[in-house]
Design an enzyme around this catalytic site. Sequence first.
Site, PDB file in Angstrom:
ATOM      1  N   ASP A 149       0.879  -1.231  -0.216  1.00 28.85           N
ATOM      2  CA  ASP A 149      -0.003   0.062  -0.048  1.00 28.85           C
ATOM      3  C   ASP A 149       0.953   1.315  -0.188  1.00 28.85           C
ATOM      4  O   ASP A 149       0.849   2.039   0.973  1.00 28.85           O
ATOM      5  CB  ASP A 149      -0.916   0.012   1.414  1.00 28.85           C
ATOM      6  CG  ASP A 149      -2.056   0.995   1.017  1.00 28.85           C
ATOM      7  OD1 ASP A 149      -2.210   1.600   0.131  1.00 28.85           O
ATOM      8  OD2 ASP A 149      -2.737   1.305   2.158  1.00 28.85           O
ATOM      9  N   ASN A 208       1.587   6.712   3.700  1.00 27.94           N
ATOM     10  CA  ASN A 208       2.149   5.931   4.262  1.00 27.94           C
ATOM     11  C   ASN A 208       3.677   5.784   4.336  1.00 27.94           C
ATOM     12  O   ASN A 208       4.296   5.002   4.766  1.00 27.94           O
ATOM     13  CB  ASN A 208       1.922   4.309   3.650  1.00 27.94           C
ATOM     14  CG  ASN A 208       0.493   3.973   4.211  1.00 27.94           C
ATOM     15  OD1 ASN A 208      -0.299   4.588   5.095  1.00 27.94           O
ATOM     16  ND2 ASN A 208      -0.228   3.212   3.329  1.00 27.94           N
TER      17      ASN A 208
END
Length: 267
Positions: free
Chosen positions: A194, A199
């Site tokens: 992801d 992130n």
Amino acid sequence: MREEDCAAVCVPASLSAEVAGYTWSRDYVGQSGGAVYRLHSKAGAPDLFLKHGSDNVADDITGEMLRLRWLARHLPVPAVIRFVADPDEAWLLMTAVPGETAYQALEERPDCRIATIDALATFLRRLHTIPVSDCPFISDLPHRLARARARIDAGLVEEDDFDAAREGWTAEQVWGALQQLLPLPSDSVVTHGDFSLDNILMRDGAVVGCIDVGRVGVADRYQDIAIAWNSLGEFDAALQERFLAHYGIAEVDRAKLQVHLLLDELF
């Protein structure tokens, strides 16, 4: 805008000492069905993050804990302070990686965007050079397709959260579009799973760590490339091209890009 203050929540007794004295804020970015809290403002103590979930989410948190402990040998990630689980719930307490998200860096400093993109691509290349033979986790297309099908059948796919290109689609329509593009050859590397701008953490123009590693595993490199490319589209198509070029892709594989973007809608 990603969090708001909240009262301290009830935690297992084995966590109570570590979380005592902190101010709590609930984080609303990338929770994947669980609850994420930032613990902060304790004198002389670093910020922490706490993830909590039940049932299937508890399984995901357990998987993230295992991946954090393994990935820490290769890349900067949050350190696991304590993990508590029972048959129905899981709690994961971690250190906070200092810095800002890549999304914040791109949004707040437009004049530094090229340097930010280059740092992202360099970090992804570093991740993708981890030896596949060292990785105990599998996140390849067959594995993720099976999980996606299970999520569709269980009614867990959030159809109102699809990208603009698939606004109004059903999960079954996404699944059907996926099937029309398969099979595809695999170029397996260790992937984040992801690799979105929220992130990846940055400081002073360099990537200092990655978070939300619950999908880490061996998969086709386009699993990460597609999500990063899609995230950058919110800013500028030229940044997408810069990212691909600095990563080392001279000609993008459009079929793989589309497959992994479709697949991501189902998670």
